[in-house]
Write a protein that holds these residues in place. Structure first.
Motif, PDB file in Angstrom:
ATOM      1  N   UNK A 118       0.833  -1.197   0.000  1.00 29.37           N
ATOM      2  CA  UNK A 118       0.000   0.000   0.000  1.00 29.37           C
ATOM      3  C   UNK A 118       0.869   1.249   0.000  1.00 29.37           C
ATOM      4  N   UNK A 119       0.576   2.171  -0.931  1.00 31.03           N
ATOM      5  CA  UNK A 119       1.163   3.513  -0.901  1.00 31.03           C
ATOM      6  C   UNK A 119       0.020   4.511  -0.976  1.00 31.03           C
ATOM      7  N   UNK A 120       0.353   5.800  -1.022  1.00 36.00           N
ATOM      8  CA  UNK A 120      -0.673   6.828  -0.930  1.00 36.00           C
ATOM      9  C   UNK A 120      -1.695   6.748  -2.054  1.00 36.00           C
ATOM     10  N   UNK A 121      -1.296   6.335  -3.249  1.00 33.67           N
ATOM     11  CA  UNK A 121      -2.211   6.394  -4.385  1.00 33.67           C
ATOM     12  C   UNK A 121      -2.784   5.060  -4.816  1.00 33.67           C
ATOM     13  N   UNK A 122      -2.329   3.939  -4.214  1.00 32.73           N
ATOM     14  CA  UNK A 122      -2.830   2.648  -4.669  1.00 32.73           C
ATOM     15  C   UNK A 122      -2.392   1.535  -3.727  1.00 32.73           C
ATOM     16  N   UNK A 123      -3.011   0.372  -3.913  1.00 31.87           N
ATOM     17  CA  UNK A 123      -2.544  -0.848  -3.252  1.00 31.87           C
ATOM     18  C   UNK A 123      -2.489  -1.939  -4.312  1.00 31.87           C
ATOM     19  N   UNK A 124      -1.644  -2.950  -4.080  1.00 27.95           N
ATOM     20  CA  UNK A 124      -1.517  -4.016  -5.068  1.00 27.95           C
ATOM     21  C   UNK A 124      -1.121  -5.323  -4.417  1.00 27.95           C
ATOM     22  N   UNK A 125      -1.571  -6.409  -5.036  1.00 22.97           N
ATOM     23  CA  UNK A 125      -1.228  -7.761  -4.596  1.00 22.97           C
ATOM     24  C   UNK A 125      -0.317  -8.463  -5.588  1.00 22.97           C
ATOM     25  N   UNK A 126      -0.153  -7.885  -6.768  1.00 23.95           N
ATOM     26  CA  UNK A 126       0.703  -8.465  -7.796  1.00 23.95           C
ATOM     27  C   UNK A 126       1.138  -7.368  -8.751  1.00 23.95           C
ATOM     28  N   UNK A 127       2.125  -7.672  -9.533  1.00 24.46           N
ATOM     29  CA  UNK A 127       2.587  -6.756 -10.575  1.00 24.46           C
ATOM     30  C   UNK A 127       2.968  -7.578 -11.798  1.00 24.46           C
ATOM     31  N   UNK A 128       2.589  -7.081 -12.966  1.00 23.35           N
ATOM     32  CA  UNK A 128       3.000  -7.718 -14.215  1.00 23.35           C
ATOM     33  C   UNK A 128       4.236  -7.006 -14.760  1.00 23.35           C
ATOM     34  N   UNK A 129       5.252  -7.774 -15.098  1.00 22.36           N
ATOM     35  CA  UNK A 129       6.466  -7.245 -15.706  1.00 22.36           C
ATOM     36  C   UNK A 129       6.648  -7.924 -17.060  1.00 22.36           C
ATOM     37  N   UNK A 130       7.565  -7.407 -17.831  1.00 21.00           N
ATOM     38  CA  UNK A 130       7.870  -7.991 -19.138  1.00 21.00           C
ATOM     39  C   UNK A 130       9.322  -8.439 -19.159  1.00 21.00           C
ATOM     40  N   UNK A 131       9.548  -9.680 -19.522  1.00 17.08           N
ATOM     41  CA  UNK A 131      10.895 -10.212 -19.677  1.00 17.08           C
ATOM     42  C   UNK A 131      11.251 -10.221 -21.166  1.00 17.08           C
ATOM     43  N   UNK A 132      12.322  -9.508 -21.493  1.00 18.11           N
ATOM     44  CA  UNK A 132      12.806  -9.427 -22.873  1.00 18.11           C
ATOM     45  C   UNK A 132      14.061 -10.265 -23.019  1.00 18.11           C
ATOM     46  N   UNK A 133      14.174 -10.965 -24.121  1.00 21.06           N
ATOM     47  CA  UNK A 133      15.341 -11.795 -24.407  1.00 21.06           C
ATOM     48  C   UNK A 133      15.923 -11.397 -25.761  1.00 21.06           C
ATOM     49  N   UNK A 134      17.206 -11.111 -25.768  1.00 22.52           N
ATOM     50  CA  UNK A 134      17.923 -10.768 -26.996  1.00 22.52           C
ATOM     51  C   UNK A 134      18.941 -11.874 -27.254  1.00 22.52           C
ATOM     52  N   UNK A 135      18.894 -12.472 -28.433  1.00 26.81           N
ATOM     53  CA  UNK A 135      19.758 -13.613 -28.743  1.00 26.81           C
ATOM     54  C   UNK A 135      20.747 -13.264 -29.840  1.00 26.81           C
ATOM     55  N   UNK A 136      22.018 -13.596 -29.616  1.00 27.39           N
ATOM     56  CA  UNK A 136      23.086 -13.353 -30.598  1.00 27.39           C
ATOM     57  C   UNK A 136      24.000 -14.568 -30.611  1.00 27.39           C
ATOM     58  N   UNK A 137      24.157 -15.187 -31.764  1.00 24.78           N
ATOM     59  CA  UNK A 137      25.016 -16.371 -31.904  1.00 24.78           C
ATOM     60  C   UNK A 137      24.664 -17.454 -30.882  1.00 24.78           C
ATOM     61  N   UNK A 138      23.364 -17.617 -30.628  1.00 24.23           N
ATOM     62  CA  UNK A 138      22.913 -18.660 -29.725  1.00 24.23           C
ATOM     63  C   UNK A 138      22.993 -18.310 -28.247  1.00 24.23           C
ATOM     64  N   UNK A 139      23.507 -17.135 -27.905  1.00 20.72           N
ATOM     65  CA  UNK A 139      23.627 -16.690 -26.512  1.00 20.72           C
ATOM     66  C   UNK A 139      22.493 -15.723 -26.205  1.00 20.72           C
ATOM     67  N   UNK A 140      21.834 -15.932 -25.064  1.00 15.70           N
ATOM     68  CA  UNK A 140      20.690 -15.105 -24.694  1.00 15.70           C
ATOM     69  C   UNK A 140      21.045 -14.088 -23.615  1.00 15.70           C
ATOM     70  N   UNK A 141      20.640 -12.841 -23.853  1.00 12.25           N
ATOM     71  CA  UNK A 141      20.691 -11.805 -22.827  1.00 12.25           C
ATOM     72  C   UNK A 141      19.278 -11.476 -22.406  1.00 12.25           C
ATOM     73  N   UNK A 142      19.066 -11.284 -21.095  1.00 12.32           N
ATOM     74  CA  UNK A 142      17.719 -11.093 -20.584  1.00 12.32           C
ATOM     75  C   UNK A 142      17.619  -9.812 -19.753  1.00 12.32           C
ATOM     76  N   UNK A 143      16.479  -9.152 -19.874  1.00 12.06           N
ATOM     77  CA  UNK A 143      16.218  -7.949 -19.094  1.00 12.06           C
ATOM     78  C   UNK A 143      14.748  -7.874 -18.742  1.00 12.06           C
ATOM     79  N   UNK A 144      14.435  -7.042 -17.747  1.00 11.99           N
ATOM     80  CA  UNK A 144      13.072  -6.940 -17.246  1.00 11.99           C
ATOM     81  C   UNK A 144      12.560  -5.514 -17.320  1.00 11.99           C
ATOM     82  N   UNK A 145      11.312  -5.380 -17.759  1.00 12.66           N
ATOM     83  CA  UNK A 145      10.606  -4.096 -17.742  1.00 12.66           C
ATOM     84  C   UNK A 145       9.588  -4.127 -16.617  1.00 12.66           C
ATOM     85  N   UNK A 146       9.588  -3.077 -15.798  1.00  7.84           N
ATOM     86  CA  UNK A 146       8.621  -2.964 -14.695  1.00  7.84           C
ATOM     87  C   UNK A 146       7.802  -1.693 -14.883  1.00  7.84           C
TER      88      UNK A 146
END
Length: 334
Positions: A17-45
């Motif tokens: 709970x904060x002043x403007x809202x309350x939450x029980x969950x959050x949806x994020x996005x996981x991005x994967x960038x692949x180069x030569x078979x190697x994966x790099x991963x990052x998260x958007x919140x």
């Protein structure tokens, strides 16, 4: 490089709970960038306060992921291409983090080594979400043995904010910071900050609404340092913050990624501003990217993954109150 993304739901251990809202969950996005078979991963919140959602972040990555190009080391060029598009800073931060992670994996080094920074920054604060004074005091007392700093969410709109801090101070001598999430007027802030200073609070974060014309007056008259969050998104905002604050809260979901956040930290230092790094509700993947910036900061608020019922992507180790970057390659999240 191939780019793909997916939405991941993060369940919180308790309602937040904060002043403007309350939450029980959050949806994020996981991005994967692949180069030569190697994966790099990052998260958007993304958060709706900035007009962003998981759906809009996913759409951005799917439509514009091709802008990462073919060279995983061309961060400046990629950053320029992404910055030319309006909005969706969280999605941009996911792509930036994924490229940093990919670089580390390609070179066999952790991201902090690529940046020339140590694995450890200052201790993270633990967020005591907004509640009545006795409840906040109870939760603060429970957290104090594990955490070396506590950040109290204020902005109850009921005249009890100072009482909340007083109740917490009665049960712990841990360093305290407060975050009002834009909920005070200038008069309310000026009335509160003197009492908060007497209670040993270290700083007050975003007491006024973003863009409030009273910011300069509050900065001038406050006995406590004022840090701004909603008023400071990217490097372009930092200089103006010197007029309304003593420090800035950098979040990757606002800045667009690690690279911009580092620029912001150095610019803030040059202007005599304090620097902190914060987070949204994030998994270990998102917090790992924040850990890359933490050593440049005075204050750290990277507890988003510690709020979760289960972390789907563990990364940093929580050791003696500090979020310690993984020694593994890239961001260390697999």
């Amino acid at each position: 490089m191939d780019v793909r993304a997916e939405i991941v739901r993060l369940e919180l251990a308790t309602t937040f709970v904060i002043s403007r809202e309350s939450q029980d969950w959050a949806d994020v996005v996981h991005a994967t960038v692949t180069h030569d078979g190697i994966e790099g991963k990052g998260e958007a919140a993304p958060i709706e306060r900035y007009g962003e959602t998981a759906a809009s972040a996913l759409d951005f990555v799917e439509r514009h992921g091709h802008l990462v190009g073919d060279d995983p080391f061309a961060l400046e060029e990629v950053g320029d291409r992404l910055a030319a598009l309006d909005g969706e800073q969280a999605a941009k931060s996911a792509l930036d983090a994924a490229l940093h992670d990919l670089q580390g994996k390609l070179l066999g080094q952790p991201v902090n080594r690529l940046l020339g920074l140590p694995r450890r920054g200052p201790p993270t604060s633990w967020t005591v979400w907004l509640g009545d004074p006795d409840d906040m005091a109870r939760r603060a007392a429970e957290a104090a043995p594990r955490f070396r700093r506590l950040k109290l969410k204020l902005g109850g709109g009921d005249g009890l904010d100072v009482e909340r801090v007083r109740a917490v101070r009665a049960v712990t001598d841990r360093p305290l910071q407060v975050d009002v999430n834009e909920w005070w007027t200038v008069d309310e802030a000026l009335e509160a900050v003197g009492e908060l200073a007497a209670l040993g609070v270290e700083y007050v974060e975003q007491p006024l609404r973003e863009g409030d014309p009273g910011g300069a007056e509050l900065r001038r008259r406050s006995p406590l340092p004022v840090y701004v969050d909603e008023d400071c998104h990217t490097l372009a905002d930092v200089a103006a913050c010197r007029e309304i604050a003593h420090g800035v809260n950098i979040k990757l979901a606002k800045s667009g990624g690690i690279r911009e956040a580092i620029r912001m930290a150095h610019a803030a230092r040059a202007l005599g501003l304090g620097v902190m790094v914060g987070c949204m509700v994030e998994s270990g993947l998102g917090i790992a990217a924040g850990c890359a910036v933490a050593p440049l900061c005075d204050h750290v608020d990277l507890d988003g993954n510690l709020l979760l019922a289960r972390d789907p992507v563990p990364g940093p180790a929580f050791v003696d109150g500090i979020q310690v970057a993984s020694p593994e390659v890239g961001l260390g999240c697999g």
